[in-house]
Design a protein around this motif. Sequence first.
Motif, mmCIF file in Angstrom:
data_model
loop_
_atom_site.group_PDB
_atom_site.id
_atom_site.type_symbol
_atom_site.label_atom_id
_atom_site.label_comp_id
_atom_site.label_asym_id
_atom_site.label_seq_id
_atom_site.Cartn_x
_atom_site.Cartn_y
_atom_site.Cartn_z
ATOM 1 N N PRO A 92 -25.972 -4.422 47.229
ATOM 2 C CA PRO A 92 -27.064 -3.992 46.357
ATOM 3 C C PRO A 92 -27.088 -4.668 44.995
ATOM 4 O O PRO A 92 -26.863 -4.047 43.982
ATOM 5 C CB PRO A 92 -26.819 -2.499 46.234
ATOM 6 C CG PRO A 92 -25.367 -2.349 46.419
ATOM 7 C CD PRO A 92 -24.972 -3.390 47.408
ATOM 8 N N ILE A 93 -27.373 -5.934 44.978
ATOM 9 C CA ILE A 93 -27.565 -6.608 43.711
ATOM 10 C C ILE A 93 -28.978 -7.154 43.754
ATOM 11 O O ILE A 93 -29.338 -7.822 44.718
ATOM 12 C CB ILE A 93 -26.598 -7.795 43.546
ATOM 13 C CG1 ILE A 93 -25.168 -7.369 43.814
ATOM 14 C CG2 ILE A 93 -26.754 -8.426 42.178
ATOM 15 C CD1 ILE A 93 -24.254 -8.512 44.152
ATOM 16 N N ILE A 94 -29.760 -6.860 42.730
ATOM 17 C CA ILE A 94 -31.079 -7.475 42.689
ATOM 18 C C ILE A 94 -30.977 -8.649 41.751
ATOM 19 O O ILE A 94 -30.830 -8.500 40.547
ATOM 20 C CB ILE A 94 -32.151 -6.461 42.280
ATOM 21 C CG1 ILE A 94 -32.229 -5.409 43.383
ATOM 22 C CG2 ILE A 94 -33.479 -7.154 42.085
ATOM 23 C CD1 ILE A 94 -33.343 -4.437 43.260
ATOM 24 N N ALA A 95 -30.974 -9.839 42.326
ATOM 25 C CA ALA A 95 -30.700 -11.029 41.533
ATOM 26 C C ALA A 95 -31.992 -11.623 41.008
ATOM 27 O O ALA A 95 -33.003 -11.634 41.690
ATOM 28 C CB ALA A 95 -29.970 -12.038 42.397
ATOM 29 N N THR A 96 -31.928 -12.107 39.765
ATOM 30 C CA THR A 96 -33.131 -12.717 39.194
ATOM 31 C C THR A 96 -33.251 -14.163 39.619
ATOM 32 O O THR A 96 -34.304 -14.743 39.583
ATOM 33 C CB THR A 96 -33.102 -12.647 37.667
ATOM 34 O OG1 THR A 96 -31.857 -13.173 37.236
ATOM 35 C CG2 THR A 96 -33.243 -11.244 37.190
ATOM 36 N N THR A 97 -32.152 -14.770 40.002
ATOM 37 C CA THR A 97 -32.224 -16.153 40.444
ATOM 38 C C THR A 97 -31.225 -16.347 41.577
ATOM 39 O O THR A 97 -30.432 -15.454 41.851
ATOM 40 C CB THR A 97 -31.953 -17.106 39.257
ATOM 41 O OG1 THR A 97 -32.049 -18.447 39.731
ATOM 42 C CG2 THR A 97 -30.604 -16.870 38.654
ATOM 43 N N ALA A 98 -31.315 -17.473 42.255
ATOM 44 C CA ALA A 98 -30.412 -17.699 43.379
ATOM 45 C C ALA A 98 -28.998 -17.852 42.834
ATOM 46 O O ALA A 98 -28.608 -18.907 42.376
ATOM 47 C CB ALA A 98 -30.817 -18.949 44.146
ATOM 48 N N ILE A 99 -28.239 -16.763 42.854
ATOM 49 C CA ILE A 99 -26.947 -16.777 42.177
ATOM 50 C C ILE A 99 -25.793 -16.576 43.135
ATOM 51 O O ILE A 99 -24.717 -17.104 42.946
ATOM 52 C CB ILE A 99 -26.937 -15.730 41.040
ATOM 53 C CG1 ILE A 99 -25.699 -15.873 40.169
ATOM 54 C CG2 ILE A 99 -27.052 -14.316 41.574
ATOM 55 C CD1 ILE A 99 -25.718 -17.090 39.311
ATOM 56 N N LEU A 100 -26.022 -15.822 44.215
ATOM 57 C CA LEU A 100 -24.912 -15.558 45.121
ATOM 58 C C LEU A 100 -24.601 -16.805 45.937
ATOM 59 O O LEU A 100 -25.502 -17.453 46.446
ATOM 60 C CB LEU A 100 -25.277 -14.418 46.072
ATOM 61 C CG LEU A 100 -25.385 -13.039 45.451
ATOM 62 C CD1 LEU A 100 -25.771 -12.042 46.513
ATOM 63 C CD2 LEU A 100 -24.087 -12.632 44.810
ATOM 64 N N THR B 129 -25.706 -10.663 51.276
ATOM 65 C CA THR B 129 -26.984 -10.518 50.564
ATOM 66 C C THR B 129 -27.508 -9.096 50.642
ATOM 67 O O THR B 129 -28.382 -8.726 49.875
ATOM 68 C CB THR B 129 -28.052 -11.444 51.155
ATOM 69 O OG1 THR B 129 -28.031 -11.292 52.561
ATOM 70 C CG2 THR B 129 -27.810 -12.873 50.772
#
Lengths: 169, 294
Positions: free
Chosen positions: A36-44, A33
Amino acid sequence: MARVAQPRIGQEPSLLRRQGIPIGLVMAGSLLTMFPIIATTAILPPLGLLFMLSWRSLHRDLWPVWMPLFLGAFDDLFSGQPIGSAMMLWTIAFLIMDATDKRFVWRDFWQEWVLAAAMITLVLTGGLVVANLTGGDTPFLYVLPQILMTICLFPLTSRLCAALDKWRF
Amino acid sequence: MGPSSSRRPGFSRRAQLGLFTGYVAAVAGIIVSALLVLSARFDPEGHSAIQSFFTDMFAPVSRTLRFGQAWLDGGEEEVAAYFDAASKNKAMAAELKAARAALTKGAADARELERLKRMLPLIERQDNVIAKARLVASTGSSSRRYALLGAGSVDGVQPGQTVIAPSGLIGRVIQTGRTSSRVQMIIDGGIRIPVQRVTDGMPALAVGIGDGRLLINARAAGAAPFNVKDVFVTSGAGGVYRPGVPVAYVIAKNRQGTFAAPAAAPDRFDFAIVVPEFIAPLPPVPDALPREDE
């Protein structure tokens, strides 16, 4: 002198090698987590959880039942969930897996997968409940893709763990 | 006989005891962690102090990686551009035509906006920027939507402050470490922002729903009066967010409600500024205020 400690025949590999690799892999998964990805929804997918379940299905004796407390605590520090959430849910999952071990003596991979799928659903749904209890407000529908994706990834992480397992010994 | 397992210790007293202790430890651990979760609900400040200590430690890693990612992203787009050059050309010609029309309309809109800004009765306060920093990461595997900001209490960042990107509102700081802080993004389920429509100032409440969109709820009862492409800015009502910051634009409207996309696309933002919590100016106190004890 300074050779890489390759275990000899009839000799146990070092504790670092036996325990360090599985624990390290789970922790690395938890740290994803921080990528460096800024996720818009719980995707990982929760990779820490996946690796833990994979090791558990590979060697049921690898860890004592209290091990997920520590692995979960580490995961909580970085996942954005309140501390204690993964500690609690991962340990519950472990206890349930232990209880099923007593019922089924033999298992094949399909059974492992079904059991892991149940545990993934339990942990992620539990995580959502905890997140919503502490101030979030996300409907269940939005974590459903994450649950499905995580379940589909389980064979893959199992293969990875098996490959590392060969190298471990 | 199945594979032997240390979970079935047989008659060894020692192994049985060890196993039993393990289970006791596990159950005790579950209870302790349940209490920790409850502490997050009833004592958020104390709970977040522990969390921010660890975010501080790992923020530099994300910061470095993010720089590399931006560099990679650019390359990928350049390569992709070669593959659909012809169709893109056609599309661009059409777009140009549409853009010319939009430009004329835009000029009119700009004048309108200028007029509205003058009309805003609120005092445009000087931007006292507390910190400028990079947004480095977010909590991708949790259902909460937090982002990690590369500035902390050393830079003067405090919980409650507002985080703004050039294109719009990002969210508010909810916990700070020394060199990093955690930002609750506006798309997090459980955040409510008082907004108003740009064109006529109709008030509404923007609510994050946790999937990258916001739900726009009209303050007045009745049918939803908003249309697709309506733009919403913060209204400043109730304090916290200062007025006039773009929040979202409506992308879909159906029976479930009016859905909007955040003005500052979360996967695109890079630098952000932190500004103090907005305190709405109080109305002037009348001189002859009757005292209560008289």
